[in-house]
Design a protein around this motif. Structure first.
Motif, mmCIF file in Angstrom:
data_model
loop_
_atom_site.group_PDB
_atom_site.id
_atom_site.type_symbol
_atom_site.label_atom_id
_atom_site.label_comp_id
_atom_site.label_asym_id
_atom_site.label_seq_id
_atom_site.Cartn_x
_atom_site.Cartn_y
_atom_site.Cartn_z
ATOM 1 N N CYS A 345 0.841 -1.107 0.015
ATOM 2 C CA CYS A 345 -0.356 0.052 -0.141
ATOM 3 C C CYS A 345 1.052 1.192 0.019
ATOM 4 O O CYS A 345 0.218 2.570 -0.240
ATOM 5 C CB CYS A 345 -0.910 -0.003 1.174
ATOM 6 S SG CYS A 345 -2.272 -1.343 1.094
ATOM 7 N N ILE A 353 -5.612 5.351 -0.496
ATOM 8 C CA ILE A 353 -5.227 4.263 0.273
ATOM 9 C C ILE A 353 -3.994 4.848 1.130
ATOM 10 O O ILE A 353 -2.848 4.831 0.844
ATOM 11 C CB ILE A 353 -4.682 3.160 -0.734
ATOM 12 C CG1 ILE A 353 -5.794 2.902 -1.742
ATOM 13 C CG2 ILE A 353 -4.254 1.993 -0.144
ATOM 14 C CD1 ILE A 353 -5.172 1.911 -2.839
ATOM 15 N N THR A 354 -4.236 4.765 2.500
ATOM 16 C CA THR A 354 -3.554 5.044 3.390
ATOM 17 C C THR A 354 -3.678 4.220 4.490
ATOM 18 O O THR A 354 -4.696 3.852 5.095
ATOM 19 C CB THR A 354 -3.563 6.528 3.882
ATOM 20 O OG1 THR A 354 -4.886 6.996 4.460
ATOM 21 C CG2 THR A 354 -3.079 7.550 2.887
ATOM 22 N N LEU A 355 -2.404 3.562 5.132
ATOM 23 C CA LEU A 355 -2.795 2.651 6.403
ATOM 24 C C LEU A 355 -2.335 3.391 7.595
ATOM 25 O O LEU A 355 -1.789 4.613 7.644
ATOM 26 C CB LEU A 355 -1.504 1.663 6.368
ATOM 27 C CG LEU A 355 -1.708 0.523 5.088
ATOM 28 C CD1 LEU A 355 -0.698 -0.725 5.336
ATOM 29 C CD2 LEU A 355 -3.148 0.264 5.042
ATOM 30 N N ASN A 360 -2.169 -1.552 11.521
ATOM 31 C CA ASN A 360 -1.384 -2.495 10.532
ATOM 32 C C ASN A 360 -0.409 -3.470 11.267
ATOM 33 O O ASN A 360 -0.376 -4.670 11.007
ATOM 34 C CB ASN A 360 -0.842 -2.018 9.525
ATOM 35 C CG ASN A 360 -0.354 -3.139 8.501
ATOM 36 O OD1 ASN A 360 -0.866 -3.662 8.135
ATOM 37 N ND2 ASN A 360 1.109 -2.553 8.013
ATOM 38 N N SER A 372 -6.842 0.871 7.690
ATOM 39 C CA SER A 372 -6.640 1.801 7.255
ATOM 40 C C SER A 372 -6.907 3.239 7.990
ATOM 41 O O SER A 372 -7.431 2.855 9.016
ATOM 42 C CB SER A 372 -7.540 2.209 5.873
ATOM 43 O OG SER A 372 -8.860 1.814 6.122
ATOM 44 N N GLY A 376 -8.455 7.674 5.108
ATOM 45 C CA GLY A 376 -8.357 7.086 3.902
ATOM 46 C C GLY A 376 -9.621 6.800 3.159
ATOM 47 O O GLY A 376 -10.655 6.351 3.853
ATOM 48 N N LYS A 379 -11.106 1.789 2.186
ATOM 49 C CA LYS A 379 -10.753 1.226 3.440
ATOM 50 C C LYS A 379 -9.973 0.147 3.100
ATOM 51 O O LYS A 379 -10.007 -0.614 1.919
ATOM 52 C CB LYS A 379 -12.288 0.607 3.963
ATOM 53 C CG LYS A 379 -13.231 1.652 4.278
ATOM 54 C CD LYS A 379 -12.731 2.722 5.286
ATOM 55 C CE LYS A 379 -14.203 3.888 5.506
ATOM 56 N NZ LYS A 379 -14.323 4.565 4.214
ATOM 57 N N VAL A 380 -8.898 -0.357 3.960
ATOM 58 C CA VAL A 380 -8.157 -1.529 3.766
ATOM 59 C C VAL A 380 -8.525 -2.593 5.242
ATOM 60 O O VAL A 380 -8.344 -2.147 6.286
ATOM 61 C CB VAL A 380 -6.635 -1.129 3.917
ATOM 62 C CG1 VAL A 380 -5.627 -2.168 3.683
ATOM 63 C CG2 VAL A 380 -6.023 -0.090 3.008
#
Length: 401
Positions: A345, A353-355, A360, A372, A376, A379-380
């Motif tokens: 990412c 896209i940001t974690l 994480n 995420s 962001g 969603k991650v």
């Protein structure tokens, strides 16, 4: 009622038993080394109070029939299955269903024939699956057997995604096209992602990443697969434990012309000796992480190449989808490797896209979770896959009509 899920290989059978009222797996196990001098049977089960128990024994298991017989006997002895009449269905995983099967199928002679017909497309998998299916049908004729195909979820791909740019006859006469695999896993985590997003699946655009010893990426628009990274076989696409993933076909021509490779040697090279193990000699990402942290350049290259390929697929599928609600990591590596997720990412902030670094990297977190950042746009998510549960639920639905 209960649903028994069987994943039959050439020399092993993995199994789980589910209650259909709450979909709790009340038993699971493995029959290993079928046909060898000494086989192995493992069983884990829950008693009526929910306490966990396990057993293990070694004895000859000459055939799949002997293996399934022993599974049923073990389930009865443990008390989780008092009678076969409690089984609403027996669900079977099948890797390759060709282009015919878009949904689970209740097994009859025509389904068996169709699975046998595509054995050339999955010679390492479908024969073992068929052995388990045929034994289950013979031993338990009153219990419906249902097959759930790894390829089925991908059958919504348009021809622009599944066709290769080769002469028409290879497609029309020999069925050479992209089929995709891991579909049961991609479908399961897509449904769970929709639940986490609070949206119906048919309103979700997702990129799902199943990362393990085998790895694949899938683009999902409005709940349906529109593209996936694996192809005619599970060899195409991402870097995997022992598989190369994407490669210039001219490499194969070169190896044949100049190094004397034949078809069998190419098969061994690209399916068993490439990928992570080819790059650094190890196919376990946990060990590769440790080697890279200690300064091993080959391990660092393996991680870098893996995440470079992942990022390319994320970008390509983002472009194909136009709008992405979530990216989902699953599979052994996807669920457990914070470093792979971070690198995959990294640099994609302009795509929304940001974690969240803490979310994480948290080693204490398990289960479904968002990693995420709050800002962001995309969603991650990390969602543990459960292919056996998906097979059980699809099998129950199939027999209910």
């Amino acid at each position: 009622m209960k649903v028994l899920v069987l994943n039959s290989g050439s020399s092993s059978i993995k199994y789980q038993l589910f209650r259909d009222q709450d979909w709790v797996a009340i038993a699971s196990g493995l029959v290993a080394r079928i046909g060898e001098a000494e086989g192995e049977i493992k069983l884990n089960w829950l008693d009526d109070q929910g306490a966990s128990h396990s057993s293990q024994e070694s004895l000859p298991i000459p055939t799949h029939q002997a293996g399934i017989d022993r599974i049923i006997r073990s389930l009865r002895e443990s008390g989780v299955l008092t009678d076969v009449a409690e089984l609403a269905a027996i669900g079977h995983r099948v890797v390759h269903g060709g282009a015919r099967f878009k949904h689970p199928a209740i097994v009859d002679d025509s389904v068996v024939a169709a699975i046998r017909e595509v054995i050339p497309l999955a010679p390492l998998h479908n024969p073992g699956h068929l052995a388990g299916i045929e034994v289950a049908r013979a031993l338990f004729p009153s219990v419906p057997s249902v097959v759930v195909f790894d390829t089925a979820f991908h059958q919504t791909m348009p021809p622009t995604a599944y066709r290769y740019a080769i002469p028409e006859s290879f497609y029309s006469e020999h069925r050479i096209r992209r089929y995709g695999f891991h579909g049961t896993s991609h479908h399961y985590v897509a449904k769970r992602a929709a639940a986490m997003l609070g949206k119906p699946l048919d309103q979700c655009n997702l990129i799902t990443l199943h990362l393990g010893n085998g790895a694949s990426a899938t683009a999902i628009r409005a709940g349906q697969c529109i593209d996936t990274s694996m192809g005619l076989t599970p060899l195409e696409g991402l870097v995997m434990g022992t598989r190369s993933g994407d490669i210039d076909p001219a490499v194969l021509i070169y190896l044949c012309k100049h190094l004397g490779f034949d078809a069998d040697a190419l098969d061994r090279l690209f399916n068993r000796q490439s990928g992570l193990v080819g790059l650094c000699g190890v196919n376990d990402m946990r060990e590769i992480d440790q080697l890279a942290a200690a300064g091993d350049e080959r391990a660092e290259l393996a991680i870098g190449l893996t995440t470079h390929r992942l990022k390319k697929y994320i970008g390509a599928y983002y472009a194909e989808l136009g709008r992405v609600d979530a990216i989902v990591f699953t599979g052994g590596i996807g669920e457990n490797s914070a470093e792979i997720r971070r690198r995959a990412c990294e640099g994609l902030e302009r795509l929304g896209i940001t974690l969240d670094a803490e979310a994480n990297d948290s080693r204490a977190s398990r289960g479904e979770r968002r990693i995420s950042s709050a800002s962001g746009e995309v969603k991650v998510l990390v969602i543990p896959t459960n292919e056996e549960l998906e097979i059980a639920q699809q099998s129950r639905l199939a027999v209910m009509g």
